[in-house]
Motif scaffolding. Structure first.
Motif, PDB file in Angstrom:
ATOM      1  N   GLY A  10     -42.488 -45.141  -5.418  1.00 23.40           N
ATOM      2  CA  GLY A  10     -42.917 -45.303  -6.874  1.00 23.40           C
ATOM      3  C   GLY A  10     -44.118 -44.930  -7.305  1.00 23.40           C
ATOM      4  O   GLY A  10     -44.358 -44.530  -8.416  1.00 23.40           O
ATOM      5  N   THR A 167     -32.019 -38.593  -4.332  1.00 26.63           N
ATOM      6  CA  THR A 167     -31.835 -39.267  -5.743  1.00 26.63           C
ATOM      7  C   THR A 167     -32.311 -38.180  -6.569  1.00 26.63           C
ATOM      8  O   THR A 167     -33.197 -37.520  -6.553  1.00 26.63           O
ATOM      9  CB  THR A 167     -32.834 -40.325  -5.861  1.00 26.63           C
ATOM     10  N   GLU A 169     -33.006 -37.280 -10.977  1.00 26.08           N
ATOM     11  CA  GLU A 169     -33.359 -37.984 -12.123  1.00 26.08           C
ATOM     12  C   GLU A 169     -32.795 -39.400 -12.036  1.00 26.08           C
ATOM     13  O   GLU A 169     -32.331 -40.259 -12.760  1.00 26.08           O
ATOM     14  CB  GLU A 169     -32.555 -37.226 -13.436  1.00 26.08           C
ATOM     15  N   GLY A 170     -33.557 -40.393 -11.078  1.00 31.17           N
ATOM     16  CA  GLY A 170     -33.478 -41.575 -11.111  1.00 31.17           C
ATOM     17  C   GLY A 170     -31.972 -42.156 -10.467  1.00 31.17           C
ATOM     18  O   GLY A 170     -31.895 -43.527 -10.390  1.00 31.17           O
ATOM     19  N   GLU A 171     -31.113 -41.376 -10.479  1.00 29.81           N
ATOM     20  CA  GLU A 171     -29.880 -41.616  -9.988  1.00 29.81           C
ATOM     21  C   GLU A 171     -29.478 -41.243  -8.407  1.00 29.81           C
ATOM     22  O   GLU A 171     -29.696 -40.038  -8.367  1.00 29.81           O
ATOM     23  CB  GLU A 171     -28.745 -41.278 -11.013  1.00 29.81           C
TER      24      GLU A 171
END
Length: 178
Positions: A10, A167, A169-171
């Motif tokens: 992150g 992952t 685009e955040g998915e």
């Protein structure tokens, strides 16, 4: 271990997005290397920073074109400074948090520990034991033992001894367990 990797991931995404964003003003600075917020190309009157080498409070401004932090008082570059509010030591060229990656030289000055961290323009490499962290051309790579992580602005891939995850685009798009 996965929590540590996700925390580093992150934070590294923050670095990567900051490298590409031209005017990002608020960034979470909890990782081993991130950019520290400052007002670009304008002088400010704040004394929440201390020049690490002089030990004196200093007002700073950041030149985004040169990617350097300067003292507002004398327009000299400031290599290392402390953000008093967070306690973080910041490398002025690129505004990276470099806690635990500096050393004091024989003449009493501080510098980056070249055995642990190398910064060259937008490229950063950190090595500590068998852990490696690298950001180059907007792509981040982390290796910690059998765990590998690779990410850029669009996707992230993580590989452990018994799992692979992708992952986009955040998915989470793919997971494979061995």
């Amino acid at each position: 271990m996965i929590k540590q990797i996700l925390t580093i991931t992150g934070s590294a995404f923050i670095i990567a997005s900051c490298q590409e964003a031209s005017n990002t003003n608020s960034i979470n600075a909890d990782s081993m290397a991130t950019e520290q917020p400052a007002v670009d190309n304008s002088q400010t009157n704040n004394t929440k920073y201390v020049d690490l080498n002089s030990g004196q409070p200093v007002d700073l401004y950041y030149d985004s074109k040169k990617k350097k932090t300067y003292s507002a008082g004398n327009d000299e570059p400031v290599d290392l400074y402390v953000n008093v509010a967070t306690g973080d030591t910041i490398y002025g060229e690129g505004r990276y948090v470099v806690n635990n990656y500096i050393v004091k030289t024989e003449d009493g000055k501080y510098k980056l520990d070249n055995r642990k961290i190398k910064i060259d323009g937008d490229e950063i490499k950190i090595k500590e034991g068998d852990k490696k962290f690298k950001i180059e051309e907007g792509e981040m790579k982390i290796k910690d033992g059998d765990t590998k992580l690779k990410a850029d602005a669009d996707e992230m891939k993580m590989k452990t001894e018994d799992m692979k995850t992708k992952t986009e685009e955040g998915e989470q798009t793919k997971t494979k367990k061995d």
